[in-house]
Design a protein around this motif. Structure first.
Motif, mmCIF file in Angstrom:
data_model
loop_
_atom_site.group_PDB
_atom_site.id
_atom_site.type_symbol
_atom_site.label_atom_id
_atom_site.label_comp_id
_atom_site.label_asym_id
_atom_site.label_seq_id
_atom_site.Cartn_x
_atom_site.Cartn_y
_atom_site.Cartn_z
ATOM 1 N N ASP A 1 43.455 45.977 35.645
ATOM 2 C CA ASP A 1 42.793 47.274 35.608
ATOM 3 C C ASP A 1 42.933 47.996 36.952
ATOM 4 O O ASP A 1 42.283 49.001 37.177
ATOM 5 C CB ASP A 1 41.325 47.101 35.240
ATOM 6 C CG ASP A 1 40.611 46.156 36.182
ATOM 7 O OD1 ASP A 1 39.385 46.144 36.185
ATOM 8 O OD2 ASP A 1 41.295 45.425 36.916
ATOM 9 N N GLN A 2 43.725 47.451 37.819
ATOM 10 C CA GLN A 2 43.880 48.061 39.132
ATOM 11 C C GLN A 2 45.256 48.695 39.252
ATOM 12 O O GLN A 2 46.178 48.368 38.503
ATOM 13 C CB GLN A 2 43.701 47.002 40.224
ATOM 14 C CG GLN A 2 42.361 46.293 40.180
ATOM 15 C CD GLN A 2 41.202 47.208 40.533
ATOM 16 O OE1 GLN A 2 41.323 48.040 41.434
ATOM 17 N NE2 GLN A 2 40.099 47.076 39.820
ATOM 18 N N MET B 1 46.822 37.736 33.909
ATOM 19 C CA MET B 1 46.579 38.841 32.969
ATOM 20 C C MET B 1 45.084 39.040 32.794
ATOM 21 O O MET B 1 44.539 38.912 31.712
ATOM 22 C CB MET B 1 47.215 38.513 31.611
ATOM 23 C CG MET B 1 48.710 38.638 31.601
ATOM 24 S SD MET B 1 49.207 40.355 31.605
ATOM 25 C CE MET B 1 48.867 40.771 29.900
ATOM 26 N N THR C 1 41.457 41.198 34.314
ATOM 27 C CA THR C 1 40.952 42.315 35.101
ATOM 28 C C THR C 1 40.411 41.777 36.418
ATOM 29 O O THR C 1 40.148 40.588 36.571
ATOM 30 C CB THR C 1 39.816 43.037 34.372
ATOM 31 O OG1 THR C 1 38.731 42.141 34.221
ATOM 32 C CG2 THR C 1 40.269 43.518 33.017
ATOM 33 N N HIS C 2 40.243 42.694 37.307
ATOM 34 C CA HIS C 2 39.720 42.316 38.612
ATOM 35 C C HIS C 2 38.381 41.598 38.467
ATOM 36 O O HIS C 2 38.135 40.559 39.079
ATOM 37 C CB HIS C 2 39.538 43.578 39.460
ATOM 38 C CG HIS C 2 39.149 43.300 40.866
ATOM 39 N ND1 HIS C 2 40.068 42.978 41.840
ATOM 40 C CD2 HIS C 2 37.948 43.285 41.471
ATOM 41 C CE1 HIS C 2 39.430 42.775 42.981
ATOM 42 N NE2 HIS C 2 38.140 42.958 42.791
ATOM 43 N N ASP C 3 37.570 42.143 37.620
ATOM 44 C CA ASP C 3 36.232 41.580 37.475
ATOM 45 C C ASP C 3 36.252 40.222 36.798
ATOM 46 O O ASP C 3 35.481 39.326 37.120
ATOM 47 C CB ASP C 3 35.368 42.552 36.674
ATOM 48 C CG ASP C 3 33.920 42.463 37.098
ATOM 49 O OD1 ASP C 3 33.052 42.460 36.225
ATOM 50 O OD2 ASP C 3 33.664 42.360 38.312
ATOM 51 N N GLN C 4 37.154 40.085 35.868
ATOM 52 C CA GLN C 4 37.279 38.783 35.215
ATOM 53 C C GLN C 4 37.661 37.719 36.226
ATOM 54 O O GLN C 4 37.155 36.597 36.208
ATOM 55 C CB GLN C 4 38.332 38.842 34.106
ATOM 56 C CG GLN C 4 37.858 39.576 32.864
ATOM 57 C CD GLN C 4 38.989 39.838 31.879
ATOM 58 O OE1 GLN C 4 40.139 39.989 32.277
ATOM 59 N NE2 GLN C 4 38.664 39.885 30.599
ATOM 60 N N ARG D 1 37.097 37.797 39.391
ATOM 61 C CA ARG D 1 35.971 37.554 40.287
ATOM 62 C C ARG D 1 34.954 36.625 39.629
ATOM 63 O O ARG D 1 34.463 35.685 40.235
ATOM 64 C CB ARG D 1 35.297 38.886 40.628
ATOM 65 C CG ARG D 1 34.154 38.774 41.612
ATOM 66 C CD ARG D 1 33.515 40.123 41.875
ATOM 67 N NE ARG D 1 32.992 40.754 40.668
ATOM 68 C CZ ARG D 1 31.872 40.376 40.054
ATOM 69 N NH1 ARG D 1 31.168 39.383 40.524
ATOM 70 N NH2 ARG D 1 31.477 40.996 38.959
#
Lengths: 124, 918
Positions: free
Chosen positions: A38-39, A87, A89-92, A94
């Motif tokens: 997502d970045q 594959m 997202t950034h938050d995933q 983290r």
């Protein structure tokens, strides 16, 4: 290290085991990550392929658990405790790294120096 | 009760897609709260039935039985018992440390051991504090009364017998709560939290129940004592704090701690009790030491106390409990304390005892209790309310009806408006929560109490202000028990169909306050509690069918134009949609038809802030739900939030178009996709259906196809096992339908299905699943895949052939479509006729909940389908499932955007933090 979604990724990887450090109520690893699907991958200073949306290590705390374990800035995180990080997202990413109930994190990382070393050894 | 709750969520889904709709039932939930008055601690049991699952949690709210003993005299005894005694008994001290300090203070150390295990630390701390404050003031009243008396009496009685055993029992004793009462007001706070947590713990029914049961027996003995003291009651009133405090305490601690004191009494009276207590005994060993103290206290207290009759009763081993008719007769006694004691005793008797509840009903006790709700004395209406709460709890709906038949609901609401006593408010709302679990009473509650509940509880506790002071910070919601009970009640009534939804939506301030509360919860990252769950469930229910039920909704219907105009127009519309999906943001862009719609909508124009029910479907709510989906660990809350998005993204009105685009722009798709990994079946189902609805947006479809396919396929059962998570049939069907939706009109998505090894699982399901629905859904997908000629090479390379894709489908479909199908197979393209047939049959197969379908979508769908067919794409089945969307999709099929597709639309991306420390 470019990859095509859905296709297997081949890379020279290193296993790194980080024991989290307790700071107050928090367990910390002592590094920061960038990237994620997502970045904006073009902002990633560490990737060779500017379409690579993988998770990269952007900073490492000196003397922190990650540095002690051998993690380096610019490492690309391939897996965390067996979970794919190429594959997500950034938050995933983290969240996967900061599970409260996991004291130890096992990373599979790849870095350009590793890649080059292997290539050279194969060439020679 | 669980059953009652069904319906609401699903409806919305249905509208959009038949299949989806079915799952929507999430809305229904029933929560029951019970409290036992008799026991010092009040128990609250909550039953939540979702999707047919019933859970019972009983929470003990410690309500104090008001140990009334007001006698000041006690203090003396207390001094010795409580503090001094404790000091004196060194052994006790040691116990206390390990166990509960409180107990020690009171001199009840015995109890402590048990209590300690259950009690939370806060208690201990309190205990410590107690000695100080209590000695002077509180103790005399509360602790002493209840405990002191008991202990005293015990001491005298029991001593001969042998205290130790008793003590052991004591742990179970009810009195403890009373002790809690001693605690200062401040304690409450601590208790409150403690008590509540327990509830969750108790979620498992067995656990909860077990506790209550223990209490009951003991409590009686004790309670009676308290009651008998009429004087005491008044004394109690004086110390309202105690009462509340006690409750909570007991709730938290109740089971273990309370019993001690009471037990002593009980034992003599009721040998049976002892047995029950025995288990506890282990903890109680310490008790022996304490005993001496008790004795002393007991003697003193009792002597001092009034209500000689009672005292004498207690002292007299042959004393007998009043039987039920006598207790009910006492409800009408001219002396108020007798009334309140009788009511409290009834509450106690009814706790977890369905037979007693029934007997009370048969003995006409309920109208009398309801009559006492209007009694001017707080002690009386409080106790009556407590009794009603317990009576209203349980599966016996007759009790609920009996309360309603004597106008209990308006009486409760009246009392709610009148009283400021938190305890009473908790009891009232708890009772209403219980009543709201019975379907026929929901509308009654709405009619009599909706606005009152909203004004008296929901709005003030939510922190929402209709005219906020601009200077002041918005207030946060407070998750009080009253709010939890009330939101639970509204959650139940919100599932009572379209009229109920309409009433709730139009209730002034309700939606605003609920949204404010949820935003506050997200802001504080406190999204796991029951109140939040209740609020989200209400929101989900109210979001169901908004596009059809909201006043003026027809203005926003995108389909309407199409329908009226005829096929041509509808196609246009679809085109428009496509355009929207492809590139535009929800609000701004429109093509010809869309423009028209927008104009009428005046979305951009909105001059005043949305309020009331309009807030339900404003794109702003998407962020709220996504935050909840990201933060909450509560499966019910997750399911409800996903259900809300599912409901909002269904339908064909303009707002749902916005919602679908907003979910993408707010990066909601990755959040939803991640939740496909959830361990909770219902979460997976709700998310899956939400994704299906969201994929009506073409761009979403591309994104979901690229990034969610793997997770979707992972949720399918494989040959070896049903599935990693052993998902229920409904969930598997939902996942299959979602897959079907996203590969419809998208060979790219079909290709990614192939790449994720989905074919193998689908073939296995279609050939060997025990479930006809799963088989059918899987075969639909396979047919769809085979219809993409460009994929056949790849499929054949993998060893698949036509038989895998067609025979399978034909078989499951069976009678309905078989004939037609075979024909189709050859051509790959379903014939229109056939497709239609399929649709009809298919709708059934696909969605068990056909009934849901009636919404009117069906009509829409047909048109769409027809178009689709013309276009020549999928099998009829597919068309059935996806009504409107398909047309749009088809046109776009050939998009070249693919490469740029991300989970998050590139255009929508906002600058975000580049990295985060871990």
């Amino acid at each position: 290290m470019a990859f095509v979604p859905g296709q297997p990724v081949t890379a020279v990887v290193q296993r790194i085991e980080i024991h989290k450090l307790r700071q107050g109520d928090n367990l910390i690893l002592g590094f920061s990550i960038g990237g994620g699907i997502d970045q904006d991958p073009t902002q990633n200073p560490f990737s060779e392929d500017k379409t690579d949306k993988g998770i990269y290590v952007t900073r490492v705390t000196e003397g922190g658990p990650a540095e002690v374990a051998g993690l380096q800035i610019g490492d690309k995180i391939m897996q965390v405790n067996g979970w794919d990080m190429t594959m997500v997202t950034h938050d995933q990413a983290r969240k996967r790294l900061t599970k409260r109930n996991e004291e130890v994190v096992r990373l599979l990382v790849t870095r350009q120096s590793l890649q080059k070393a292997v290539q050279q050894s194969m060439l020679s | 009760m669980p059953a009652e709750l069904k319906q609401e969520q699903s409806p919305s889904n249905q509208t959009s897609i038949a299949m989806m709709q079915e799952p929507q039932e999430m809305v229904e939930e029933t929560v029951t709260v019970e409290e036992d008055p008799g026991t010092p601690t009040s128990h609250v049991s909550i039953v939540t039935s979702e999707d047919g699952t019933t859970r019972r949690t009983e929470t003990k709210v410690t309500k104090m039985v008001k140990t009334v003993t007001t006698r000041t005299v006690r203090q003396v005894p207390l001094g010795p018992d409580g503090l001094p005694a404790m000091d004196s008994s060194s052994p006790m001290g040691s116990y206390t440390d390990s166990i509960d300090r409180r107990y020690l203070k009171n001199g009840e150390r015995f109890i402590t051991p048990q209590a300690s295990s259950t009690l939370s630390r806060p208690y201990n701390s309190y205990n410590d504090s107690y000695p100080e404050s209590h000695e002077g003031q509180y103790r005399p009243y509360i602790g002493h009364d209840g405990y002191g008396d008991l202990s005293d009496s015990y001491g005298s009685l029991s001593r001969g017998v042998g205290y130790r055993p008793r003590y052991a029992y004591v742990p179970g004793g009810t009195y403890r709560p009373d002790e809690g009462s001693f605690t200062l007001p401040s304690r409450r706070d601590t208790y409150g939290p403690v008590a509540q947590p327990q509830v969750p713990v108790g979620s498992s029914v067995d656990l909860n129940r077990s506790q209550p049961e223990r209490f009951q027996p003991e409590p009686y003995g004790l309670e009676d004592d308290n009651r008998s003291l009429g004087v005491d009651d008044e004394g109690y009133e004086l110390d309202p704090d105690y009462s509340t405090v006690n409750r909570r305490t007991s709730a938290g601690v109740p089971e273990r701690g309370r019993p001690h004191k009471g037990r002593g009494y009980d034992d003599p009276i009721e040998p049976e009790m002892v047995e029950e207590r025995l288990p506890y005994l282990h903890g109680g060993y310490a008790a022996p030491l304490a005993q001496p103290e008790r004795g002393s206290m007991a003697s003193i207290d009792r002597l001092g106390k009034r209500s000689p009759s009672i005292d004498s009763i207690r002292k007299d081993p042959r004393w007998r409990d009043p039987d039920l008719p006598e207790v009910i007769a006492m409800l009408s006694h001219p002396i108020d304390p007798v009334k309140s004691n009788a009511a409290a005793y009834l509450q106690h008797l009814c706790y977890e005892n369905d037979k007693i509840k029934k007997d009370v009903r048969h003995l006409k006790g309920i109208p009398i209790l309801v009559g006492l709700l209007d009694h001017p004395k707080p002690e009386v209406h409080r106790k009556a309310c407590g009794a009603l709460r317990n009576i209203s709890y349980g599966k016996d709906n007759e009790n609920k009806v009996a309360i309603k038949n004597c106008d209990g609901i308006p009486a409760l609401i009246r009392l709610l408006r009148k009283t400021n006593d938190m305890e009473v408010r908790e009891l009232i709302t708890g009772t209403l929560w219980n009543l709201s679990s019975y379907e026929p009473l929901k509308m009654v509650i709405i009619n009599h109490g909706l606005q009152t509940l909203t004004n008296e509880v929901i709005i003030p506790h939510s922190g929402w202000e209709s005219e906020p002071n601009e200077d002041s910070k918005p207030r946060d919601a407070e998750w009080s028990t009253v709010f939890k009970n009330t939101s639970g009640c509204l959650r139940n009534v919100s599932s009572d169909g379209a009229e109920a939804r309409r009433r709730l939506r139009e209730c002034d301030g309700l939606v605003d306050a609920l949204l404010h509360a949820l935003q506050s919860a997200v802001g504080k990252k406190d999204t796991d509690n029951k109140s939040v769950e209740n609020c989200v469930c209400i929101m989900r229910n109210l979001s169901y069918h908004v596009h059809k039920e909201v006043p003026g909704a027809d203005k926003y219907q995108e389909l309407d134009a199409g329908q009226t105009t005829g096929t041509g127009s509808s196609q246009k519309k679809k085109k428009d949609d496509a355009g929207c999906f492809g590139g535009k943001k929800a609000k701004g862009k429109k093509n010809g038809d869309l423009d028209r719609n927008f104009d009428t909508l005046d979305l951009p124009k909105r001059s005043e802030a949305a309020k009331g029910f309009e807030l339900l479907y404003q794109p702003d709510v998407v962020r709220l739900y996504l935050s909840i989906l990201t933060e909450s660990q509560n499966f019910n809350t997750l399911e409800a939030a996903a259900g809300a998005l599912q409901n909002l993204s269904a339908g064909n009105w303009t707002w749902s178009t916005y919602i679908r685009a907003t979910v993408r722009k707010e990066r909601g798709l990755p959040v939803l996709v991640e939740l496909l990994q959830s361990d909770s079946d219902k979460v997976v189902r709700a998310v899956s259906i939400a994704l299906r609805n969201l994929s009506m947006d073409r761009r979403n479809k591309d994104l979901i196809g690229s990034y969610a396919m793997g997770e979707l396929v992972r949720n399918l059962p494989s040959k070896q096992q049903r599935s990693a998570k052993n998902l229920e049939e409904d969930t598997v069907v939902a996942v299959l339908n979602t897959i079907h939706e996203i590969i419809t009109d998208s060979s790219e998505n079909a290709r990614s299905l192939i790449q994720t090894q989905g074919i193998q699982k689908l073939v296995a399901i279609s050939k060997s699943s025990q479930s006809p629905r799963e088989t059918k859904a899987a075969s639909h997908i396979l047919q769809m895949i085979w219809s993409y000629k460009e994929l056949r090479n790849a499929l054949q390379k993998d060893g698949w052939n036509k038989s895998h894709f067609q025979s399978v489908s034909a078989a499951p479909k069976g009678s309905k479509g078989t004939a037609g199908r075979s024909g189709y197979d050859d051509s790959t393209l379903p014939l229109v006729d056939k497709s239609q047939d399929n649709e009809k049959s298919g709708s059934r197969d696909m969605i068990p909940m056909d009934e849901l379908g009636p919404d009117g979508y069906s009509t829409i769908d047909h048109r769409d389908k027809e178009r689709k067919y013309k276009t020549s794409d999928n099998t009829g089945d597919a068309s059935e499932k996806e009504p409107l969307k398909n047309d749009t999709n088809r046109k776009n099929i050939n998009r070249s955007n693919r490469a740029s597709v991300n989970l998050v639309d590139a255009r929508d991306i906002k600058p975000q933090p580049v990295d985060s420390w871990v």
